[in-house]
Design an enzyme around this catalytic site. Sequence first.
Site, PDB file in Angstrom:
ATOM      1  N   ASP A   8      56.856  89.036   3.648  1.00  0.00           N
ATOM      2  CA  ASP A   8      56.577  88.836   5.076  1.00  0.00           C
ATOM      3  C   ASP A   8      55.700  89.954   5.625  1.00  0.00           C
ATOM      4  O   ASP A   8      54.750  89.699   6.377  1.00  0.00           O
ATOM      5  CB  ASP A   8      57.883  88.771   5.866  1.00  0.00           C
ATOM      6  CG  ASP A   8      58.628  87.459   5.667  1.00  0.00           C
ATOM      7  OD1 ASP A   8      57.976  86.460   5.325  1.00  0.00           O
ATOM      8  OD2 ASP A   8      59.853  87.437   5.844  1.00  0.00           O
TER       9      ASP A   8
ATOM     10  N   LYS B  55      68.420  85.190   2.680  1.00  0.00           N
ATOM     11  CA  LYS B  55      67.604  86.333   2.269  1.00  0.00           C
ATOM     12  C   LYS B  55      68.447  87.516   1.796  1.00  0.00           C
ATOM     13  O   LYS B  55      68.063  88.222   0.861  1.00  0.00           O
ATOM     14  CB  LYS B  55      66.666  86.756   3.399  1.00  0.00           C
ATOM     15  CG  LYS B  55      65.539  85.746   3.662  1.00  0.00           C
ATOM     16  CD  LYS B  55      64.555  86.276   4.677  1.00  0.00           C
ATOM     17  CE  LYS B  55      63.423  85.283   4.892  1.00  0.00           C
ATOM     18  NZ  LYS B  55      62.392  85.805   5.825  1.00  0.00           N
TER      19      LYS B  55
END
Length: 300
Positions: A111, A74
């Site tokens: 998210d 990420k």
Amino acid sequence: MSAPRITGHAKLAGVIGHPVEHSLSPVLHNYWLARHGIDGAYVPLPVVPGSFTTAVRGLQASGFRGANVTIPHKEAAFALADEVETQARIAGSVNTLVFRDDGTIHGSSTDGFGYLASLEAESVSLESLSVRGPALLLGAGGAARSIATSLMEKGMSVIFANRTNERATTLANELAQTWCAHMQSPAPALSTLDWDAWESSLGSMSLLVNTTSLGMQGGPAPEWTPDLSHAAETLVVSDIVYVPRETQLLRCAAARGLKAVGGLGMLLHQARPGFQAWFGAETEVDDATVAHILAVLKNR
């Protein structure tokens, strides 16, 4: 439901991670592709650390529309993207890449969006929570970053509790700095609690979020059972762990009569923005989608 025929015009995307074989994203996206009758495919892409940039450039050259990014890539995705949405810049993390026709890469973090959508689906009002008190986030990893940023955008104060308090302090300081840099305004209140003090402090909290792997089946502490006896009756308890669907934390919350929100909703909702960007169709997390994913989980 039969899968549509894949042609040379198929729209392609996938999930990059290491390991990646456990990911439910291919199951979910290919279910939605079949449901919408879209000529496309979504595949798992195991990429070892150090090869991320090479892999992404290869996907671009192969005509992929983009990819989801999971552990441990990420931060590499954040660094590689040519343009990053503000929320992802504040969080310092990217989990969704969109490859544009001009060769540039757009990065975002979905998210937090998925988490807020999961609360909304359970009729939890962030406006009401922000009035009642701060949110307490357990953990200081990537999920905590994204969720905290989304809560901050809703005006909520956030408190972090992590087993290593230095990590919680570092996260709070970094988020405060990046918020000020990108929003040109003071950040909502950010603070920390010692790990051994958070349970006794629940009376002043409006929202509890477990962003750690505690309680996860196959994890380091699957039977983790926190003490919620100090919680106010209005506390909302949520867990991003989705295997098992009802963790011990959620069972404890239900036993106290508290509102409990599981992690499966976040997993499913965070996939929606990427699906729309890559495949050109809006989708929804309905009963049929949940039933399909639960059936797959049951057989794993």
